[in-house]
Design a protein around this motif. Structure first.
Motif, PDB file in Angstrom:
ATOM      1  N   LYS A 169       1.434  28.121  -8.157  1.00 37.09           N
ATOM      2  CA  LYS A 169       2.185  26.977  -7.627  1.00 37.09           C
ATOM      3  C   LYS A 169       2.004  26.904  -6.123  1.00 37.09           C
ATOM      4  O   LYS A 169       2.311  27.850  -5.401  1.00 37.09           O
ATOM      5  CB  LYS A 169       3.676  27.115  -7.977  1.00 37.09           C
ATOM      6  CG  LYS A 169       4.501  25.892  -7.613  1.00 37.09           C
ATOM      7  CD  LYS A 169       5.924  26.037  -8.130  1.00 37.09           C
ATOM      8  CE  LYS A 169       6.741  24.772  -7.819  1.00 37.09           C
ATOM      9  NZ  LYS A 169       8.125  24.868  -8.345  1.00 37.09           N
ATOM     10  N   GLY A 170       1.497  25.786  -5.633  1.00 38.25           N
ATOM     11  CA  GLY A 170       1.213  25.649  -4.216  1.00 38.25           C
ATOM     12  C   GLY A 170       2.415  25.246  -3.395  1.00 38.25           C
ATOM     13  O   GLY A 170       3.421  24.818  -3.904  1.00 38.25           O
ATOM     14  N   LYS A 189       0.624  21.417  -7.520  1.00 35.89           N
ATOM     15  CA  LYS A 189       1.798  20.983  -6.747  1.00 35.89           C
ATOM     16  C   LYS A 189       2.504  19.856  -7.482  1.00 35.89           C
ATOM     17  O   LYS A 189       1.920  19.173  -8.315  1.00 35.89           O
ATOM     18  CB  LYS A 189       1.369  20.490  -5.357  1.00 35.89           C
ATOM     19  CG  LYS A 189       0.685  21.542  -4.496  1.00 35.89           C
ATOM     20  CD  LYS A 189       0.248  20.944  -3.157  1.00 35.89           C
ATOM     21  CE  LYS A 189      -0.467  21.994  -2.309  1.00 35.89           C
ATOM     22  NZ  LYS A 189      -0.924  21.437  -1.005  1.00 35.89           N
ATOM     23  N   GLY A 190       3.778  19.670  -7.161  1.00 35.17           N
ATOM     24  CA  GLY A 190       4.504  18.487  -7.601  1.00 35.17           C
ATOM     25  C   GLY A 190       5.006  18.512  -9.026  1.00 35.17           C
ATOM     26  O   GLY A 190       5.276  17.452  -9.595  1.00 35.17           O
ATOM     27  N   ALA A 223       2.280  17.494 -17.653  1.00 41.40           N
ATOM     28  CA  ALA A 223       3.430  17.530 -16.759  1.00 41.40           C
ATOM     29  C   ALA A 223       3.310  16.501 -15.637  1.00 41.40           C
ATOM     30  O   ALA A 223       4.321  16.033 -15.105  1.00 41.40           O
ATOM     31  CB  ALA A 223       3.600  18.926 -16.172  1.00 41.40           C
ATOM     32  N   SER A 224       2.078  16.149 -15.290  1.00 41.06           N
ATOM     33  CA  SER A 224       1.867  15.104 -14.276  1.00 41.06           C
ATOM     34  C   SER A 224       1.750  13.725 -14.917  1.00 41.06           C
ATOM     35  O   SER A 224       1.361  12.762 -14.266  1.00 41.06           O
ATOM     36  CB  SER A 224       0.612  15.401 -13.453  1.00 41.06           C
ATOM     37  OG  SER A 224      -0.548  15.362 -14.268  1.00 41.06           O
ATOM     38  N   ARG A 225       2.077  13.671 -16.231  1.00 38.31           N
ATOM     39  CA  ARG A 225       2.059  12.418 -17.008  1.00 38.31           C
ATOM     40  C   ARG A 225       0.689  11.755 -17.013  1.00 38.31           C
ATOM     41  O   ARG A 225       0.563  10.529 -16.993  1.00 38.31           O
ATOM     42  CB  ARG A 225       3.139  11.448 -16.504  1.00 38.31           C
ATOM     43  CG  ARG A 225       4.549  11.989 -16.617  1.00 38.31           C
ATOM     44  CD  ARG A 225       5.586  10.980 -16.153  1.00 38.31           C
ATOM     45  NE  ARG A 225       6.929  11.523 -16.270  1.00 38.31           N
ATOM     46  CZ  ARG A 225       7.672  11.493 -17.375  1.00 38.31           C
ATOM     47  NH1 ARG A 225       7.174  10.937 -18.467  1.00 38.31           N
ATOM     48  NH2 ARG A 225       8.888  11.999 -17.388  1.00 38.31           N
ATOM     49  N   PHE A 226      -0.363  12.577 -17.054  1.00 32.45           N
ATOM     50  CA  PHE A 226      -1.747  12.103 -17.118  1.00 32.45           C
ATOM     51  C   PHE A 226      -2.048  11.100 -16.008  1.00 32.45           C
ATOM     52  O   PHE A 226      -2.785  10.137 -16.202  1.00 32.45           O
ATOM     53  CB  PHE A 226      -2.038  11.486 -18.491  1.00 32.45           C
ATOM     54  CG  PHE A 226      -1.746  12.418 -19.635  1.00 32.45           C
ATOM     55  CD1 PHE A 226      -2.487  13.568 -19.809  1.00 32.45           C
ATOM     56  CD2 PHE A 226      -0.724  12.159 -20.530  1.00 32.45           C
ATOM     57  CE1 PHE A 226      -2.223  14.446 -20.859  1.00 32.45           C
ATOM     58  CE2 PHE A 226      -0.446  13.017 -21.582  1.00 32.45           C
ATOM     59  CZ  PHE A 226      -1.197  14.165 -21.743  1.00 32.45           C
ATOM     60  N   LEU A 260       6.003  22.334 -17.189  1.00 32.74           N
ATOM     61  CA  LEU A 260       4.802  23.009 -17.679  1.00 32.74           C
ATOM     62  C   LEU A 260       5.090  23.748 -18.984  1.00 32.74           C
ATOM     63  O   LEU A 260       4.285  23.706 -19.924  1.00 32.74           O
ATOM     64  CB  LEU A 260       4.286  23.987 -16.629  1.00 32.74           C
ATOM     65  CG  LEU A 260       3.675  23.369 -15.368  1.00 32.74           C
ATOM     66  CD1 LEU A 260       3.357  24.451 -14.342  1.00 32.74           C
ATOM     67  CD2 LEU A 260       2.424  22.577 -15.699  1.00 32.74           C
ATOM     68  N   TRP A 261       6.224  24.393 -19.072  1.00 32.14           N
ATOM     69  CA  TRP A 261       6.585  25.119 -20.294  1.00 32.14           C
ATOM     70  C   TRP A 261       6.730  24.162 -21.477  1.00 32.14           C
ATOM     71  O   TRP A 261       6.294  24.466 -22.593  1.00 32.14           O
ATOM     72  CB  TRP A 261       7.895  25.888 -20.092  1.00 32.14           C
ATOM     73  CG  TRP A 261       7.676  27.333 -19.777  1.00 32.14           C
ATOM     74  CD1 TRP A 261       7.945  27.974 -18.603  1.00 32.14           C
ATOM     75  CD2 TRP A 261       7.126  28.319 -20.648  1.00 32.14           C
ATOM     76  NE1 TRP A 261       7.591  29.299 -18.686  1.00 32.14           N
ATOM     77  CE2 TRP A 261       7.093  29.539 -19.934  1.00 32.14           C
ATOM     78  CE3 TRP A 261       6.650  28.299 -21.955  1.00 32.14           C
ATOM     79  CZ2 TRP A 261       6.614  30.723 -20.489  1.00 32.14           C
ATOM     80  CZ3 TRP A 261       6.172  29.479 -22.506  1.00 32.14           C
ATOM     81  CH2 TRP A 261       6.158  30.669 -21.780  1.00 32.14           C
TER      82      TRP A 261
END
Length: 368
Positions: free
Chosen positions: A367-368, A315-316, A262-265, A322-323
């Motif tokens: 989730k922060g 975060k972010g 989800a953070s695109r690595f 994520l799903w």
């Protein structure tokens, strides 16, 4: 030097752990290869500049010819596992090797380099030998052992991969002294994982020592050896990951890999940081489903992660992202999700088809 054997019949190999092994690498590679081979060292620029000279000197002393393939520089180390880099490596092997099969690949680097090198070795000419020379704590305790290889697709991590055992693993603890602080924490996330899934004594050691104590040379070598033995025993029972034995090694990785994807690595989260959060997601899920019998475990894990400078929240990124990443998780089976959930310290279980609502709640909690 400590040596641990991964017993897999004709695919058996040693794991060597100790200080200064790079200076002995030529001799150990010659022993593992069984005959003279041209060694292609696969690495990244920063790692090669620090450690390739000692490795290449050792190869030269043993009379082994060698060359080096460096992956292109990138903002993300995970980019080394792209289809483009893999294709370039294969083409270079073909150009250098011609019709000869007498080549051996040496993965000098962290888990990304190990995955790329192992995958290339498994498919080039239907398989050539390779050795793992891990230069990160994560790789020394986990990814360099067991033969899992892979490259990434845009949709997810390690979606192209094989299980192809190395000829040897050479874990030089001296090279870890050059690691940035964040990389130490990254590696200890995997060590903490081993404590939760298999070794309560290891977890207690980490809980007591914290990152500074665990990094002391004698303790560090002990910790690496404990993890290597656990990984070796699990791999021996379930080499191909078909018996729901090896899957326990993925504790924390379902949500962890989703966070990475989800953070695109990107560098927002290292693998270990994502797994740290993923382990807590698994604990929260286990508590919600009534699987977790030791209700104090989540709090102990949180405190231990803090001692090793690891995050408790992400975060972010959105829950939708994520799903989507969880949907691509390679542990899913017949369309059902699969989570490794803790029961008590040193014991976990595999749970299939966890209700979506419970997963959403656990993800939301972290989730922060």
């Amino acid at each position: 030097m400590r040596s641990i054997r991964v017993s897999l019949g004709e695919r058996s190999y040693p794991i060597h752990i100790g200080q200064g092994l790079l200076r002995e690498a030529g001799r150990l590679i010659r022993q593992a290869a069984g005959r003279d081979r041209h060694v292609v060292v696969v690495s990244q620029h920063e790692v090669a500049s620090r450690h390739a000279p000692a490795l290449c000197d050792s190869l030269t002393r043993e009379g082994l010819s060698h060359s080096t393939f460096l992956v292109p520089p990138s903002k993300s180390s995970e980019a080394a596992k792209s289809q483009a880099v893999y294709s370039k490596l294969i083409r270079e092997l073909a150009a250098r090797g011609g019709k000869s099969r007498s080549v051996l690949l040496a993965a000098l680097g962290g888990g990304v380099i190990g995955d790329l090198t192992g995958f290339a070795a498994s498919v080039y000419r239907r398989g050539v030998p390779y050795v793992q020379i891990p230069t990160t704590l994560t790789a020394q305790v986990d990814s360099a052992i067991g033969g899992k290889t892979g490259i990434d697709l845009p949709e997810g991590k390690n979606l192209l991969g094989t299980i192809y055992q190395p000829a040897a693993v050479l874990s030089d603890t001296e090279v870890l002294q050059t690691l940035p602080e964040r990389h130490w924490s990254d590696g200890f996330a995997e060590v903490i994982k081993y404590g939760i899934i298999k070794d309560a004594g290891l977890f207690l050691l980490l809980e007591r020592q914290g990152i500074e104590g665990a990094r002391r040379p004698r303790t560090l070598e002990t910790v690496i050896a404990l993890c290597a033995r656990i990984k070796a025993k699990v791999v021996e029972k379930d080499e191909l990951d078909k018996k729901d034995v090896r899957i326990v090694l993925n504790f924390g990785h379902t949500a962890g890999h989703a966070i990475e994807a989800a953070s695109r690595f990107s560098r927002q989260y290292t693998h270990g940081e994502a797994v740290a959060i993923g382990m807590l997601v698994a604990c929260d899920l286990a508590a919600a489903l009534g699987v977790l019998k030791d209700r104090g475990l989540t709090g102990r894990l949180e405190k231990t992660l803090i001692k090793f400078k690891l995050p408790l929240y992400y975060k972010g990124m959105t829950l939708d992202a994520l799903w989507k990443a969880i949907g691509y998780d390679k542990k899913a089976e017949a369309g059902m999700n699969r989570f490794i959930l803790p029961v008590s310290l040193g014991k976990v279980v595999v749970v299939n088809d966890v209700p979506a609502g419970a997963i959403t709640e656990a993800l939301q909690k972290r989730k922060g």
